[in-house]
Design an enzyme around this catalytic site. Structure first.
Site, short mmCIF file in Angstrom:
data_model
loop_
_atom_site.label_atom_id
_atom_site.label_comp_id
_atom_site.label_asym_id
_atom_site.label_seq_id
_atom_site.Cartn_x
_atom_site.Cartn_y
_atom_site.Cartn_z
N SER A 1 36.28 36.94 36.35
CA SER A 1 35.98 35.54 36.66
C SER A 1 34.99 34.86 35.74
CB SER A 1 35.46 35.43 38.11
OG SER A 1 36.52 35.58 39.03
N LYS B 1 36.07 31.74 33.92
CA LYS B 1 36.20 30.45 34.60
C LYS B 1 35.27 29.39 34.03
CE LYS B 1 37.78 32.25 39.07
NZ LYS B 1 37.35 32.86 40.34
N SER C 1 33.34 32.01 43.49
CA SER C 1 34.39 32.48 42.58
C SER C 1 35.77 32.19 43.15
CB SER C 1 34.23 33.97 42.29
OG SER C 1 34.81 34.33 41.05
N LYS D 1 27.47 33.35 36.24
CA LYS D 1 28.78 33.57 36.87
C LYS D 1 29.05 35.07 37.00
CE LYS D 1 32.60 32.44 38.72
NZ LYS D 1 32.44 33.68 39.50
#
Length: 404
Positions: A128, A131, A183, A289
Site C-alpha cells: 500500500s 498509494k 489503507s 503510509k
C-alpha cells in the site's frame, strides 16, 4: 489479499516459497530475545538485483507470460556510495543493530542526501505504500468537496477497507482520509473512478513515478494489491516520497490522526484513526503510509522534523520481528537526527518535486489544495481541540491494534 497485520499464529499453511506463514511473517519477539533466522533479509549477495523475493502465494507468481523484470544497472543513480546490496551508512550515523528490515533508504527530504541504506536498488513489492502516487494525483485533479460515486464492486474489494457503501455520500477529501489512514482499497477504487477509471489512473500513477525519478517501479493497481508484474525499489520510493513530503497538502493528509467518516444506509458515521503508530508517540512526526501483503510482507514510509531538519525513510520486504515498522523507523530516524557529521552515502536524483509533480504540472500546482483548503475538521490542530473524547478514541484504537 491485502491485510493490515500479520497472520494469526494458528495459521500454519505453507506458501510457494516453501516457508510456513509463521516463518515468512514472524511476529514480534521480546526485546531481549534473539531475532528469528530470516535468510530473506540477508541481501549482501545481491540476490534481489534481478528478481523479487519468492512469492508466498500465487497472487504475485511470475510466469513466462508476464512482463520482463526491470533492473537497476550499476553504477546506480544515487552515486558510488550506494552501489551495494548490504547496509551502508554515512560517517556519524550510528544505525541500530536490532532491525528486521529487508531494504530501506534514510534520506534528507530537503537536500536529497541519503544518510543510510540497505539494498537500495533491490527489487521488491510495495504493497500500500504505492498509494501515495494516487494521493498526489487526486489532490491535484479533484475538488476535495466533490461527491464521488461508490459502487458495490468498489465496496467489496479484497483486503483492507475503510468501509464505504454503495449508497453512501463521500467527498474526495473523506475518501483520501480513508485511503491513507485505514489503507482503504475501497476508497482507492472510488478515487480512481473519479479520475477516469482504474486503467487510466494506473497509467497516470506510472507516469508520475517516472517523472519523479523512479527507474525500476512498475505500477499495476491503484491500491497496491499483489500482481505478478508489480515491483519497486527503496531508492525509487524515496524519490517518490521525498516529493510527497515537500507538499503541504500531502503532509496535512498524512499527519491526520483521527477523522469522522460517513456512514451509509442504516449505518451511522464513525471515527477512523491512522494506522501509522508513529503519529502518536514520535515527536515531529509528519506522517507516513503503512503497507502489507502476504508477498510484499510489511512496508512503510514516513518522515519527521527535528531542529529544522526533515528526514524520511522507506522500508520494504520487512517483518515485525524487531517491532512494528513505525517503531523500527523511529530508531532509524533517530540515528539520522543524531548523526555527528554532515556526510552522506549518496543522493536522490529526483525528477519534478513538490507542487510541480505530476501531469499538467503548471495548472495542477495552482489548483492543488493547500493545508488551509483541506477541511479544518481534519487537521491535527483542530483534532487536538476535540479534547478528551478524541484522546480516548485514539488510545483505545492503539490498544486494540497492538493486541491484534
Amino acid at each position: 489479499m491485502l491485510l493490515i497485520s500479520a497472520a494469526p499464529a494458528a495459521a500454519q499453511d505453507t506458501g510457494l516459497n516453501g516457508m510456513s506463514r509463521d516463518q515468512w511473517l514472524p511476529t514480534t519477539v521480546a526485546s531481549d530475545a534473539p531475532l528469528p533466522d530470516d535468510a530473506t533479509l540477508d541481501t549482501d549477495d545481491c540476490r534481489y538485483d534481478a528478481e523479487l523475493p519468492s512469492a508466498f502465494d500465487a497472487d504475485a507468481l511470475r510466469t513466462s507470460e508476464t512482463a520482463a523484470v526491470i533492473t537497476v544497472e550499476r553504477p546506480g543513480p544515487g552515486g558510488e556510495g550506494m552501489d551495494t546490496c548490504g547496509t551502508v551508512a554515512a560517517d556519524g550515523v550510528d544505525l541500530p543493530e536490532r532491525l528486521s528490515l529487508g531494504s530501506y533508504v534514510l534520506y534528507d527530504v530537503d537536500s536529497g542526501e541519503v544518510l543510510a541504506a540497505k539494498d537500495p536498488y533491490g527489487l521488491y513489492r510495495p504493497a500500500s505504500v504505492i498509494k501515495i502516487l494516487l494521493v498526489m494525483i487526486a489532490l491535484d485533479d479533484l475538488d476535495m468537496d466533490e461527491l464521488v460515486p461508490v459502487t458495490a464492486e468498489m465496496a467489496n474489494v479484497d483486503g483492507s477497507k475503510v468501509g464505504v457503501g454503495p449508497d453512501g455520500k463521500y467527498t474526495a477529501r473523506q475518501l483520501l482520509q480513508g485511503l491513507v489512514m485505514n489503507s482503504g482499497n475501497d476508497a482507492a477504487l472510488a478515487l480512481a473512478g473519479a479520475l477516469g477509471g482504474t486503467d487510466t489512473t494506473v497509467d497516470r500513477m506510472q507516469e508520475l513515478a517516472n517523472s519523479l525519478g523512479a527507474v525500476a517501479t512498475t505500477v499495476t493497481t491503484v491500491n497496491g494489491l499483489d500482481t505478478p508484474d508489480v515491483q519497486t525499489t527503496a531508492y525509487d520510493l524515496a524519490q517518490i516520497y521525498r516529493a510527497a513530503f515537500q507538499r503541504e497538502d500531502v503532509r496535512t493528509l498524512l499527519s491526520t490522526e483521527t477523522a469522522t467518516f460517513p456512514g451509509y444506509g442504516e449505518y451511522p458515521e464513525f471515527q477512523i484513526a491512522s494506522d501509522n503508530g508513529m503519529l502518536y508517540d514520535y515527536p515531529g512526526a509528519l506522517g507516513g503510509k503503512t503497507g502489507f501483503t502476504d508477498n510484499a510482507r510489511h512496508t512503510f514510509a514516513a518522515a519527521a522534523q527535528r531542529d529544522g531538519r526533515t528526514l524520511g525513510v522507506v522500508m520494504l520486504n520487512s517483518t515485525i520481528a524487531a517491532g512494528r515498522l513505525w517503531s523500527q523507523a523511529e530508531s532509524v530516524l533517530d540515528a539520522g537526527f543524531d548523526a555527528t557529521s554532515d556526510t552522506s552515502v549518496g543522493t536522490l536524483t529526483g525528477g519534478s518535486t513538490g507542487e510541480d509533480a505530476g501531469p499538467d504540472a503548471a495548472s495542477a500546482a495552482s489548483a492543488a489544495p493547500t493545508e488551509s483548503s483541506l477541511s479544518s475538521s481534519t487537521t491535527p490542530l483542530v483534532i487536538a481541540g476535540l479534547g478528551v473524547v478524541t484522546v480516548l478514541l485514539a488510545g483505545a484504537w492503539r490498544l486494540s491494534r497492538r493486541r491484534s
